[in-house]
Design a protein around this motif. Structure first.
Motif, PDB file in Angstrom:
ATOM      1  N   LYS A 134     -33.562  44.217  47.633  1.00 30.21           N
ATOM      2  CA  LYS A 134     -32.111  43.244  47.942  1.00 30.21           C
ATOM      3  C   LYS A 134     -32.452  42.228  49.075  1.00 30.21           C
ATOM      4  O   LYS A 134     -32.321  40.732  49.229  1.00 30.21           O
ATOM      5  N   ASN A 135     -33.742  42.209  49.322  1.00 23.27           N
ATOM      6  CA  ASN A 135     -34.223  41.826  51.283  1.00 23.27           C
ATOM      7  C   ASN A 135     -35.386  41.005  50.526  1.00 23.27           C
ATOM      8  O   ASN A 135     -36.601  41.015  51.006  1.00 23.27           O
ATOM      9  N   TYR A 136     -35.297  40.807  49.183  1.00 28.43           N
ATOM     10  CA  TYR A 136     -36.340  40.222  48.263  1.00 28.43           C
ATOM     11  C   TYR A 136     -37.487  38.824  49.629  1.00 28.43           C
ATOM     12  O   TYR A 136     -38.581  38.741  49.327  1.00 28.43           O
ATOM     13  N   GLN A 137     -36.864  38.615  50.291  1.00 30.87           N
ATOM     14  CA  GLN A 137     -37.796  37.429  50.347  1.00 30.87           C
ATOM     15  C   GLN A 137     -38.405  37.796  51.855  1.00 30.87           C
ATOM     16  O   GLN A 137     -39.255  36.742  52.182  1.00 30.87           O
ATOM     17  N   ASP A 138     -37.955  38.637  52.299  1.00 22.29           N
ATOM     18  CA  ASP A 138     -38.794  39.531  53.684  1.00 22.29           C
ATOM     19  C   ASP A 138     -39.995  40.290  53.024  1.00 22.29           C
ATOM     20  O   ASP A 138     -40.786  40.501  53.835  1.00 22.29           O
ATOM     21  N   VAL A 161     -47.195  37.028  50.271  1.00 18.31           N
ATOM     22  CA  VAL A 161     -47.417  36.039  48.876  1.00 18.31           C
ATOM     23  C   VAL A 161     -45.731  35.525  48.865  1.00 18.31           C
ATOM     24  O   VAL A 161     -45.118  35.382  50.094  1.00 18.31           O
ATOM     25  N   SER A 162     -45.842  34.415  47.509  1.00 19.57           N
ATOM     26  CA  SER A 162     -44.733  33.608  47.693  1.00 19.57           C
ATOM     27  C   SER A 162     -43.495  33.674  47.319  1.00 19.57           C
ATOM     28  O   SER A 162     -43.328  35.092  46.728  1.00 19.57           O
ATOM     29  N   LEU A 163     -42.469  32.901  48.076  1.00 22.64           N
ATOM     30  CA  LEU A 163     -41.693  33.279  47.582  1.00 22.64           C
ATOM     31  C   LEU A 163     -41.038  33.685  46.207  1.00 22.64           C
ATOM     32  O   LEU A 163     -39.853  34.599  46.104  1.00 22.64           O
ATOM     33  N   ASP A 164     -41.046  32.548  45.679  1.00 21.66           N
ATOM     34  CA  ASP A 164     -41.451  32.496  43.696  1.00 21.66           C
ATOM     35  C   ASP A 164     -41.729  34.097  43.546  1.00 21.66           C
ATOM     36  O   ASP A 164     -41.117  34.592  42.577  1.00 21.66           O
ATOM     37  N   THR A 165     -43.137  34.452  43.941  1.00 18.05           N
ATOM     38  CA  THR A 165     -43.575  35.477  43.029  1.00 18.05           C
ATOM     39  C   THR A 165     -42.288  37.088  43.579  1.00 18.05           C
ATOM     40  O   THR A 165     -41.860  37.927  43.177  1.00 18.05           O
ATOM     41  N   LYS A 166     -41.637  36.903  45.043  1.00 17.48           N
ATOM     42  CA  LYS A 166     -41.113  37.837  45.264  1.00 17.48           C
ATOM     43  C   LYS A 166     -39.742  37.921  44.585  1.00 17.48           C
ATOM     44  O   LYS A 166     -39.218  38.642  44.136  1.00 17.48           O
ATOM     45  N   PHE A 167     -39.188  36.377  44.324  1.00  8.47           N
ATOM     46  CA  PHE A 167     -38.050  36.352  43.127  1.00  8.47           C
ATOM     47  C   PHE A 167     -38.188  37.139  42.287  1.00  8.47           C
ATOM     48  O   PHE A 167     -37.335  38.278  41.806  1.00  8.47           O
ATOM     49  N   TYR A 168     -39.797  37.319  41.713  1.00  6.32           N
ATOM     50  CA  TYR A 168     -39.863  37.399  40.349  1.00  6.32           C
ATOM     51  C   TYR A 168     -39.911  39.195  40.102  1.00  6.32           C
ATOM     52  O   TYR A 168     -39.911  39.512  39.096  1.00  6.32           O
ATOM     53  N   MET A 170     -38.253  40.967  42.428  1.00  3.49           N
ATOM     54  CA  MET A 170     -37.119  41.687  42.677  1.00  3.49           C
ATOM     55  C   MET A 170     -36.768  41.768  41.008  1.00  3.49           C
ATOM     56  O   MET A 170     -35.651  42.948  41.056  1.00  3.49           O
ATOM     57  N   GLN A 171     -36.716  40.867  40.673  1.00  5.91           N
ATOM     58  CA  GLN A 171     -36.187  40.968  39.131  1.00  5.91           C
ATOM     59  C   GLN A 171     -36.765  41.991  38.286  1.00  5.91           C
ATOM     60  O   GLN A 171     -35.658  42.752  37.573  1.00  5.91           O
ATOM     61  N   LYS A 172     -38.307  42.423  38.214  1.00  9.26           N
ATOM     62  CA  LYS A 172     -38.027  42.683  38.072  1.00  9.26           C
ATOM     63  C   LYS A 172     -37.855  44.333  38.050  1.00  9.26           C
ATOM     64  O   LYS A 172     -37.453  45.378  37.553  1.00  9.26           O
ATOM     65  N   VAL A 173     -38.088  44.546  39.299  1.00  9.93           N
ATOM     66  CA  VAL A 173     -37.140  45.886  39.832  1.00  9.93           C
ATOM     67  C   VAL A 173     -35.904  46.107  39.535  1.00  9.93           C
ATOM     68  O   VAL A 173     -35.338  47.589  39.152  1.00  9.93           O
ATOM     69  N   PHE A 174     -35.017  45.440  39.684  1.00  5.32           N
ATOM     70  CA  PHE A 174     -33.764  45.497  38.687  1.00  5.32           C
ATOM     71  C   PHE A 174     -33.415  46.000  37.341  1.00  5.32           C
ATOM     72  O   PHE A 174     -32.735  46.435  36.933  1.00  5.32           O
ATOM     73  N   MET A 175     -34.490  45.220  36.431  1.00  2.00           N
ATOM     74  CA  MET A 175     -34.456  45.444  35.210  1.00  2.00           C
ATOM     75  C   MET A 175     -35.214  46.869  35.172  1.00  2.00           C
ATOM     76  O   MET A 175     -35.078  47.964  34.337  1.00  2.00           O
ATOM     77  N   HIS A 176     -35.731  47.409  36.050  1.00  2.00           N
ATOM     78  CA  HIS A 176     -36.614  48.135  35.481  1.00  2.00           C
ATOM     79  C   HIS A 176     -35.581  49.526  36.567  1.00  2.00           C
ATOM     80  O   HIS A 176     -35.261  50.777  35.569  1.00  2.00           O
ATOM     81  N   THR A 177     -34.945  49.087  37.261  1.00  5.01           N
ATOM     82  CA  THR A 177     -34.204  51.008  37.815  1.00  5.01           C
ATOM     83  C   THR A 177     -32.567  50.753  36.474  1.00  5.01           C
ATOM     84  O   THR A 177     -32.079  51.819  36.323  1.00  5.01           O
TER      85      THR A 177
END
Length: 517
Positions: A134-138, A161-168, A170-177
């Motif tokens: 949820k706090n992927y920006q940081d 780590v770039s913001l784009d990679t952090k967003f990527y 983040m997406q993997k986390v919610f797919m995983h959970t």
């Protein structure tokens, strides 16, 4: 920077954390992960040192603490968040490296108990992942060991780590959970023997392979399998020869296998474009092949063949003469396999439990634009007590044997579907027509043109749904067909029965239809 590391899958974790430590990142860890890092000489702080609270309840409570979640959820761009952390003497956590208790591996073990499965439901892990994501920006959140290299590369090259990679990530986390929670919900549903259509439907699958393309070269495609042990399905097959399976190979082979499962005697099913094109049963698998092949020597070219007995050398020698895309069998004799492997492109599949039927409560899914229609699979063939001879003439034992054979086949023919059979061999199949008499005429023409002009004499006819008019009976009589099996239920049933009686054709009603759209 600080990283919280708590993983069940410890693949590559020692090397990854050593690299993080070398970059000056402080490591906080828990339980077994902490012990593994400590043994490997990775400098790490145990979680209870951070929280000031010991792990308890046999490790059930480790990371569920405000110091952890405030550190993950605090937004550095908001002064009020940072001021609150300062007042509470809490530091931010900049990276979470977390994956979950092995729930899937647990439920797939032989003899696993419900209690053991439930104990392997992770609570703290998903909570940390969701907080960090949820706090992927940081917060850089890493759930997949395959992403360790990407994260390290960016840290070394860019110091962050770039913001784009952090967003990527983040997406993997919610797919995983989501995948994890769906596995749990599905397991519990099965434990309760709950086969009702649920108010909400969430399903999860795991990728087997990317495919070169879908039904057509311009469509993307991949092959996914359900979670769990699925004996007798194509996902369980071992490929022992040939190119990788295509989208159409898998779809057509699956359809052929489902028809094959209706038979216990030696049987061969040839399939093309989702429809059976030749089916034969015999005393031996070679006899069955000869019948299936003779049923349609044209359509079998480039087709799918599935058999429910071991492929012998004699059978392999026959198959080698034909261009086939896929051959699936419970086993291949050594010499048969060696012979067929000389054809490098034919996909050979060994499927040990090829005859095991599907779970009758399994779902059949069809995607429509904007939605999904769901039903249980068509697991029934007929109900013996509901079979009803409706004509003056009763089928002979021989005719009844062929009627049952044809009924098994027509169940898997696209509607409107007609199957003709004689001597436990299909002689004509009429699939997917927009009216039933066209399907009947097509099956008759097929038999007369591709087998011989008398192929339909003494044959039987199966129809997947009722006759709306008596024109199908008329066509059957002209072809010399002697018996018919169909569901019945038309308001004009009497017309068809009357016509059968006029021509001396026996007719059996099943009371059950088998539309296949």
């Amino acid at each position: 920077m600080r990283a919280l590391v708590s993983v069940s899958d410890k693949t590559g974790i020692v090397d990854f954390t050593k690299e993080l430590a070398a970059l000056g990142i402080e490591i906080i860890s828990t339980g077994g992960t902490y012990n593994k890092l400590k043994e490997a000489g990775v400098p790490a702080i145990e979680i209870s040192e951070l929280t000031g609270f010991p792990e308890c309840l046999e490790g059930r409570v480790k990371t569920l603490h405000p110091i952890v979640h405030a550190g993950l959820l605090a937004m550095k761009s908001k002064p009020e968040h940072m001021n609150q952390l300062a007042d509470l003497k809490i530091q931010t956590i900049d990276m979470a490296v977390v994956n979950l208790y092995p729930f899937k591996a647990t439920i797939l073990k032989e003899g696993v108990t419900r209690e053991e499965a439930i104990e392997n439901i992770d609570i703290g892990g998903p909570t940390m992942l969701r907080s960090a994501a949820k706090n992927y920006q940081d917060v850089t959140v890493v759930v997949d060991p395959r992403d360790y290299e990407k994260v390290l590369r960016e840290l070394k090259e860019k110091k962050e780590v770039s913001l784009d990679t952090k967003f990527y990530l983040m997406q993997k986390v919610f797919m995983h959970t989501s995948h994890y929670d769906t596995m749990i919900a599905d397991y519990l549903k099965k434990q309760r023997n709950d086969y009702e259509m649920p108010e909400t439907l969430t399903m999860t699958f795991e990728k087997v392979q990317d495919m070169r393309y879908g039904e057509n070269p311009h469509q993307k495609a991949a092959f996914y399998r359900e979670i769990g042990k699925k004996t007798g399905s194509i996902t369980d097959a071992v490929q022992v020869n040939g190119k990788e399976l295509s989208f159409n190979n898998i779809n057509d082979t699956n359809g052929a296998l489902e028809l094959l499962k209706e038979f216990t005697e030696p049987t061969v099913v040839a399939c093309k474009h989702g429809n059976p094109c030749g089916v034969g049963s015999g005393d031996t698998i070679l006899d069955a092949w000869k019948k299936a092949f003779a049923a349609d020597k044209v359509s079998i070219y480039g087709g799918i063949v599935v058999v429910n007995r071991e492929v012998t050398l004699a059978l392999a020698e026959e198959m080698k003469q034909v261009f086939l895309e896929v051959v699936a069998a419970p086993k291949f004799e050594k010499e048969a396999l060696e012979l067929l492997q000389t054809k490098k492109n034919v996909r050979l599949l060994e499927l040990k439990d090829i005859g095991v039927p599907q779970d009758e409560n399994a779902y059949d899914l069809k995607k429509v634009n904007g939605g999904l229609i769901v039903q249980t699979i068509d697991s029934k063939l007929l109900v013996e007590e509901e079979l009803k001879v409706v004509t003056h003439r009763i089928p002979t034992d021989k005719e009844m044997e062929d009627l049952r054979f044809a009924w098994k086949v027509v169940k898997f023919v696209k509607s409107n579907g007609i199957a003709l059979a004689k001597d436990k061999q299909t002689v004509g199949i009429g699939p997917g027509q927009v009216n039933r008499v066209w399907a009947a005429k097509q099956s008759i023409e097929h038999a007369e043109e591709l087998i011989d002009p008398d192929a339909t004499k003494g044959a039987v006819l199966a129809s997947d749904a009722f006759f709306p008019f008596d024109d199908c009976v008329e066509a059957a009589h002209q072809a010399g067909i002697t018996a018919i099996i169909q569901p019945g239920g038309s308001i004009r049933d009497d017309d068809s029965i009357k016509k059968c009686n006029e021509y001396g054709i026996a007719m059996v009603f099943t009371g059950m239809r088998h539309f296949k759209h």
